[in-house]
Design an enzyme around this catalytic site. Structure first.
Site, PDB file in Angstrom:
ATOM      1  N   HIS A 115      -1.959  -4.878  -3.310  1.00 50.65           N
ATOM      2  CA  HIS A 115      -1.058  -5.657  -4.150  1.00 50.65           C
ATOM      3  C   HIS A 115      -0.912  -5.040  -5.539  1.00 50.65           C
ATOM      4  O   HIS A 115       0.138  -5.171  -6.176  1.00 50.65           O
ATOM      5  CB  HIS A 115      -1.565  -7.093  -4.270  1.00 50.65           C
ATOM      6  CG  HIS A 115      -1.406  -7.891  -3.017  1.00 50.65           C
ATOM      7  ND1 HIS A 115      -1.749  -9.224  -2.931  1.00 50.65           N
ATOM      8  CD2 HIS A 115      -0.939  -7.550  -1.787  1.00 50.65           C
ATOM      9  CE1 HIS A 115      -1.504  -9.668  -1.707  1.00 50.65           C
ATOM     10  NE2 HIS A 115      -1.024  -8.660  -0.993  1.00 50.65           N
ATOM     11  N   HIS A 362      -4.714  -4.707   7.907  1.00 49.96           N
ATOM     12  CA  HIS A 362      -4.396  -5.988   8.540  1.00 49.96           C
ATOM     13  C   HIS A 362      -5.228  -6.189   9.803  1.00 49.96           C
ATOM     14  O   HIS A 362      -5.516  -7.320  10.192  1.00 49.96           O
ATOM     15  CB  HIS A 362      -2.903  -6.038   8.897  1.00 49.96           C
ATOM     16  CG  HIS A 362      -2.012  -6.184   7.695  1.00 49.96           C
ATOM     17  ND1 HIS A 362      -0.647  -6.000   7.751  1.00 49.96           N
ATOM     18  CD2 HIS A 362      -2.285  -6.505   6.399  1.00 49.96           C
ATOM     19  CE1 HIS A 362      -0.122  -6.195   6.554  1.00 49.96           C
ATOM     20  NE2 HIS A 362      -1.095  -6.496   5.719  1.00 49.96           N
TER      21      HIS A 362
END
Length: 594
Positions: A115, A362
């Site tokens: 992020h 992920h």
């Protein structure tokens, strides 16, 4: 959308945004002041906008658009690529297997870093599916790229889901400041390209000012129940999945900070670390004003963070030997510091890095978060999908301490071709029976961004192209190699986001060789192209650098987690004989007196 429609849309977008040319920002005027600008500007004195927020991603491989402008790619024969949800269901399993060595802190820190480096700029409020039902094409926005769900889908069909929402990323076609006639679409990232804790401080002076107190260099916090918390978001019911303003939803430098409880904990850790540093500096230097205290605390906070990323976390994820070979960990000078900043190195985040390769973690997500008592024994768990975009669980009962300890004592999932069902079927379900599929979204997003094929990226990396289906046997598991040919017409149609995620681990890292190439290239450029990387000349004295090199994730967590008095020496690794639990007071400490 056919090729003519795509070209006409380009003209419409171009003409509709030409009127705002006068609003384009001026090129910043730079000096050599040693300060990280919040928007990333003036890091490179010869190219002041390099690495700034709201700029296009880089491309190491040419874009692959069906119309040469922005229409998602098709197969070599002109057909649609395989349905993303079907690829997720048929090529990626959902068996959860715990990693034998690494904690959830390691996975969660990876999301925090991701992020910090990239954020695809999306259009707000666009709906491409209404309550899981397909919106007719003539009524849908041109930005829509929904994922169709088959009527025999094993999970979603029984709940009447026909599609999953997908809104296309904003591109240079909609930015009159960067678009050029006839140019293909380049997606925009709304954050800086540097490891500068923009997730804590924001990406502009205005955003950062909304987070500061302007007193003693402090960032804003709120005091409740004897604990300091991130400040409340002023529009929490719109940002978070909460019923009303009585539930917690936090304001930080990044709107995604509320996505999961553990991510929120990492955000709070680095915010409180800034305030701790500023308080200590205020004691050491009572004549410093608020701005000097703020900037110096920010500078040290970023330096400690960069040290943790490159010397503590990345060797786990990428492999130390892989990093050395690729120059991510550089050859050190005689004082054992990296001093190889190069103004010709472009740190801009690569589209394939942000949209495919760095999404590899992920696969490491755990579907249930353990609650661990002070005795270090699990007392239960919470379901991840119950708390997506709802961090209010942290302020309920004893969950703050239990989840903080759980992050340290629970392993993340193994790096393989499986994803927890919590993100494969129930991501962002927000109280509903089902949600969306993270892997399908990753595949569809890569198409939206026009990423080149798997073979194109292998060629870029100096790896042999796959020329036949048998060529996948040495690259993927036997099951994956057998299955992938059932979904694609040609080996040249196989997508990076699919085959790259199915490769076995490369060297001493977790990712496969194609993803590893992309990841290593980016992290080398991120460091060597950052004038403010903490080890570069003039950032710190040699003695100060020796202190900053003591920073560890364990110490940062210890200093900023309420009630934490002991922790394992290496927070990214599970407790073992080689990694024992020790008192926080025994951990190495960065001495600000130096």
């Amino acid at each position: 959308m056919n090729i003519l429609h795509g070209a006409l849309l380009y003209v419409v977008l171009l003409s509709s945004y030409t009127l705002s040319q006068t609003a384009c920002p001026e090129t910043p005027v730079c000096d050599e002041e040693q300060i990280h600008q919040l928007d990333g500007s003036c890091n490179n004195l010869l190219n002041p906008v390099l690495g700034t927020a709201n700029r296009p991603y880089a491309r190491t491989v040419p874009a692959n658009y069906a119309d040469g402008i922005w229409e998602p790619a098709r197969t070599t024969s002109g057909q649609s690529l395989p349905n993303a949800r079907q690829l997720s269901l048929n090529l990626f399993g959902e068996t959860e297997m715990q990693h034998p060595k690494h904690t959830l802190v390691s996975m969660q820190f990876g999301q925090f870093v991701a992020h910090d480096l990239s954020f695809t700029a999306d259009a707000d409020g666009v709906q491409c599916c209404a309550a899981g039902k397909t919106i007719p094409r003539e009524r849908a926005s041109s930005r829509c790229l929904p994922i169709e769900v088959a009527n025999d889908d094993p999970v979603m069909a029984e709940h009447g889901i026909e599609c999953m929402n997908m809104v296309r990323t904003k591109t240079t076609l909609e930015d009159s400041c960067t678009v050029q006639e006839g140019e293909e679409a380049e997606q925009l990232s709304s954050v800086t390209a540097f490891l500068d804790l923009s997730v804590v401080y924001g990406n502009s002076r205005e955003q950062c000012n909304s987070l500061r107190t302007f007193t003693m260099g402090q960032m804003g916090v709120e005091q409740r129940n004897g604990k300091q918390w991130l400040p409340a978001h002023p529009n929490r019911t719109a940002v978070c999945n909460v019923k009303d303003d009585s539930e917690a939803c936090y304001l930080t430098g990044d709107v995604r900070s509320n996505q999961s409880p553990h991510l929120t904990l990492i955000h709070q850790t680095f915010l409180l670390e800034h305030n701790r540093l500023a308080r200590e500096l205020a004691t050491l230097y009572p004549d410093w004003d608020d701005n000097v205290l703020f900037q110096e605390a920010r500078k040290i906070n970023i330096a400690q963070y960069q040290r943790i990323v490159y010397y503590e976390w990345l060797p786990i994820y990428m492999g130390r030997q892989n990093m050395m070979a690729a120059g991510v960990l550089p050859e050190l000078d005689e004082r054992h510091f990296a001093r190889d900043y190069n103004h010709t190195v472009d740190p801009t985040v690569d589209n394939a890095f942000a949209t495919a390769a760095f999404r590899f973690f992920h696969n490491l997500i755990a579907g249930h978060l353990d609650l661990v008592a002070e005795s270090k024994q699990p007392t239960g768990s919470i379901r991840l999908s119950d708390w997506f975009n709802n961090p209010s669980v942290l302020e309920k009962d004893e969950y703050y301490g239990s989840l903080s300890r759980g992050m340290l004592y629970q392993p993340h999932d193994r790096p393989n071709c499986h994803l927890t069902p919590e993100v494969k079927h129930f991501l962002f379900r927000h109280g509903g029976a089902v949600g969306v599929d993270l892997k399908a979204i990753d595949i569809q997003r890569a198409r939206d961004h026009g990423l080149g094929s798997y073979n194109d990226y292998r060629e870029f990396c100096g790896l042999p192209r796959v020329s036949s289906w048998e060529g996948f046997i040495d690259l993927l598991s036997p099951t994956s190699a057998s299955s992938i040919r059932k979904h694609y017409e040609s080996v040249d149609d196989v997508e990076l986001a699919v085959a790259g995620a199915l490769e076995g681990p490369y060297g001493d890292g977790m990712a496969g060789e194609t993803f590893a190439c992309i990841l290593l290239d980016q992290f080398r450029r991120t460091r060597a192209g950052d004038r403010f990387y903490f080890e570069n000349d003039s950032m710190f004295t040699q003695q100060q650098l020796h202190e900053i090199r003591k920073a560890t994730m364990a110490k940062v967590l210890c200093d900023n987690t309420h009630g934490m008095e002991e922790i394992q020496e290496q927070a990214f690794f599970l407790v073992s004989d080689e990694n024992p639990v020790v008192s926080c007071d025994l951990l190495p400490e960065v001495n600000l007196n130096h």
